[in-house]
Design an enzyme around this catalytic site. Structure first.
Site, PDB file in Angstrom:
ATOM      1  N   HIS A  50    -106.644  51.614  14.296  1.00 10.95           N
ATOM      2  CA  HIS A  50    -105.414  51.350  14.098  1.00 10.95           C
ATOM      3  C   HIS A  50    -105.231  49.705  13.753  1.00 10.95           C
ATOM      4  O   HIS A  50    -106.005  49.003  14.212  1.00 10.95           O
ATOM      5  CB  HIS A  50    -104.604  51.954  15.009  1.00 10.95           C
ATOM      6  CG  HIS A  50    -104.580  51.198  16.387  1.00 10.95           C
ATOM      7  ND1 HIS A  50    -105.497  51.594  17.399  1.00 10.95           N
ATOM      8  CD2 HIS A  50    -103.915  50.176  16.836  1.00 10.95           C
ATOM      9  CE1 HIS A  50    -105.276  50.801  18.437  1.00 10.95           C
ATOM     10  NE2 HIS A  50    -104.482  50.116  18.039  1.00 10.95           N
ATOM     11  N   GLU A  83     -91.096  50.169  19.044  1.00  8.76           N
ATOM     12  CA  GLU A  83     -92.439  50.491  18.355  1.00  8.76           C
ATOM     13  C   GLU A  83     -92.207  51.596  17.510  1.00  8.76           C
ATOM     14  O   GLU A  83     -91.625  52.552  17.561  1.00  8.76           O
ATOM     15  CB  GLU A  83     -93.584  50.359  19.012  1.00  8.76           C
ATOM     16  CG  GLU A  83     -93.589  51.599  20.065  1.00  8.76           C
ATOM     17  CD  GLU A  83     -94.713  51.737  21.039  1.00  8.76           C
ATOM     18  OE1 GLU A  83     -95.654  50.559  20.888  1.00  8.76           O
ATOM     19  OE2 GLU A  83     -94.806  52.210  22.070  1.00  8.76           O
ATOM     20  N   HIS A 104    -103.015  43.007  16.009  1.00 12.35           N
ATOM     21  CA  HIS A 104    -104.767  43.205  16.180  1.00 12.35           C
ATOM     22  C   HIS A 104    -105.020  44.413  15.343  1.00 12.35           C
ATOM     23  O   HIS A 104    -104.331  45.085  14.607  1.00 12.35           O
ATOM     24  CB  HIS A 104    -104.999  43.608  17.546  1.00 12.35           C
ATOM     25  CG  HIS A 104    -104.478  44.612  18.140  1.00 12.35           C
ATOM     26  ND1 HIS A 104    -103.341  44.762  18.946  1.00 12.35           N
ATOM     27  CD2 HIS A 104    -104.970  46.000  18.031  1.00 12.35           C
ATOM     28  CE1 HIS A 104    -102.949  46.220  19.152  1.00 12.35           C
ATOM     29  NE2 HIS A 104    -104.087  46.758  18.871  1.00 12.35           N
TER      30      HIS A 104
END
Length: 79
Positions: free
Chosen positions: A6, A43, A67
């Protein structure tokens, strides 16, 4: 390595950023925390093809949570 698990990106405006991914990449919104923060902030999880993209709302700072996570089988790790 099996590929990318991801991508997580911090964004200033999570609604606008999610709309951008949906419009440009035909992403599907799979999850939205709305007002319930189970992580560092609001989120949204999007699916772009078979790639998971997590958007987290927050200020763009020098040290962030941005990331890319790779998918690696445990038996491929070396000590």
């Amino acid at each position: 390595m099996k590929g990318i698990s991801h991508i997580t990106l911090m964004c200033k405006d999570i609604v606008r950023s999610a709309r951008l991914f949906c419009d440009l990449f035909d992403a599907q919104e799979i999850y939205s925390s709305d007002e319930h923060n189970f992580s560092l902030s609001k989120e949204k999880f999007l699916l772009v093809g078979d790639l998971w993209v997590a958007l987290m709302q927050g200020n763009l700072i020098e040290r962030s949570y941005n990331h890319i996570a790779f998918h690696i089988d445990e038996d491929e790790l070396t000590n």
